[in-house]
Write an enzyme that holds these catalytic residues in place. Structure first.
Site, short mmCIF file in Angstrom:
data_model
loop_
_atom_site.label_atom_id
_atom_site.label_comp_id
_atom_site.label_asym_id
_atom_site.label_seq_id
_atom_site.Cartn_x
_atom_site.Cartn_y
_atom_site.Cartn_z
N GLY A 50 29.65 42.48 18.05
CA GLY A 50 28.77 43.49 17.47
C GLY A 50 29.05 43.70 16.00
CB THR A 51 27.64 42.38 12.98
OG1 THR A 51 26.28 42.19 13.42
CG2 THR A 51 28.45 41.13 13.24
CB ALA A 103 28.48 51.32 11.45
N GLY A 112 31.59 48.09 14.99
CA GLY A 112 32.17 46.77 15.20
C GLY A 112 32.74 46.18 13.93
CE1 TYR A 128 23.59 48.95 12.19
CE2 TYR A 128 23.64 46.76 11.22
CZ TYR A 128 23.14 47.65 12.15
OH TYR A 128 22.17 47.24 13.04
CE LYS A 182 33.46 56.90 20.56
NZ LYS A 182 33.77 57.83 19.44
CB SER A 235 36.79 56.91 15.16
OG SER A 235 36.06 56.58 16.33
CE LYS A 259 31.04 60.87 20.72
NZ LYS A 259 30.54 60.47 19.39
#
Length: 329
Positions: free
Chosen positions: A8-9, A11, A13, A49, A106, A136, A189
């Protein structure tokens, strides 16, 4: 040092790949978009990103899954949550036999109700599957700012060993064997952050925001425990910590999305807010377990256009008065 493949490229990743590269690991990044991979490898940036953030010159990206997964010891799955199953299926033919797989996205699969580790485990049943989650922002991690996360694996000893191996000056990992708890906090969340964002966008005040965060957290714990999470995990980095961060900054896509909804703005052009995809399935799971989640249910009504933000405020404020902790009465 480990051989790490990041799938995954986007943000998150790209930021994780940059952070682990700086810590001395051999990292290779995979993405579907060949132009993005070329930019990362040649220009050492990912403007779409991460803006002007500078990436390590030794970090390379490729759209070829075979190249990305060659000799991988650890594979981080960081594609958007609703595409994890498709990406895991694509990786099947290319994974080294002993690779440890880590779910980093997530969200709950909105078709099946599965967590990310369950989605990956179903597609790749012969591998150990863990979870990396916690408070994060990619913009912080890519700059090398201090970040603490939860690393959960089915066995505590393995989680501890891998946390030790992957921790560095900028990323500190705390080990856990509660893979369900580490994911439920990070998934729910996002929904709560949208709710608090709607509150902010509607100008309801800091007191209302604090109330929503607190009552939203109570819902998160009730539903998480019903799904198999441990309460202490939900009190940690991947639960309460992530909730506090996501509800406090417009760097959070979910919080920013909620603000736009609360202001009555057009949200069709905004970046992916995973909570939008999670809210419906989360409410379905809550109903299945007979768990009361009024904040989450109200957020779902607003996001589906069945209730206005103003009506949501009056609905929540007019709920029956009860004990704050009825289970202790």
């Amino acid at each position: 040092m480990s051989r790490i493949s990041v799938i995954g490229t986007g943000a998150w990743g790209t930021a994780l790949a940059a952070a682990f590269t700086r810590q001395g690991h051999d990292v290779r990044l995979w993405g579907r978009n060949a132009a993005t991979c070329e930019e990362i490898s040649r220009q050492h940036s990912n403007q779409a990103y991460l803006g002007d953030a500078r990436l390590p010159e030794s970090l390379t990206a490729t759209p070829d899954m075979t190249v990305a997964l060659e000799d991988a010891e650890i594979v981080l799955f960081v594609a958007p949550a609703q595409s994890t199953g498709d990406v895991a299926a694509q990786a099947t033919a290319h994974l080294p036999q002993d690779a440890v797989l880590i779910a980093c996205a997530k969200g709950i699969d909105n078709r099946t109700g599965q967590t990310q580790s369950e989605v990956i485990g179903e597609k790749l049943p012969d591998h150990v599957v863990g979870v990396l989650s916690g408070p994060s922002f990619a913009a912080d991690v890519v700059r090398g700012l201090p970040t603490a996360l939860t690393l959960a694996l089915p066995e505590q000893e393995m989680a501890q060993a891998l946390a030790q191996e992957l921790s560095g000056d900028a990323i500190r990992l705390y080990a856990s064997d509660d893979t369900i708890g580490a994911q439920i906090g990070g998934s729910l969340k996002n929904v709560m952050a949208i709710a608090v964002g709607i509150c902010r966008g509607g100008g309801m005040g800091a007191s209302a925001e604090a109330a929503l965060i607190t009552r939203g957290y109570a819902e998160l714990v009730r539903l998480g425990v019903a799904m198999g999470a441990r309460p202490e995990t939900l009190m940690g980095l991947s639960g309460l910590g992530d909730l506090v961060l996501t509800c406090s900054s417009e760097l959070s896509r979910n919080f920013a999305y909620g603000i736009a909804v609360g202001r009555g703005q057009d949200v069709s052009g905004l970046k992916l807010a995973e909570g939008v995809h999670t809210v419906s399935i989360a409410n379905e799971i809550a109903a299945r377990h007979a768990i009361s989640c009024p904040v989450m249910q109200t957020a779902g009504l607003v996001l589906s256009g069945r209730m206005s933000a103003d009506k949501a405020r009056t609905t929540l404020m007019s709920r029956p008065i009860k004990a704050e902790h009825p289970e202790t009465r």
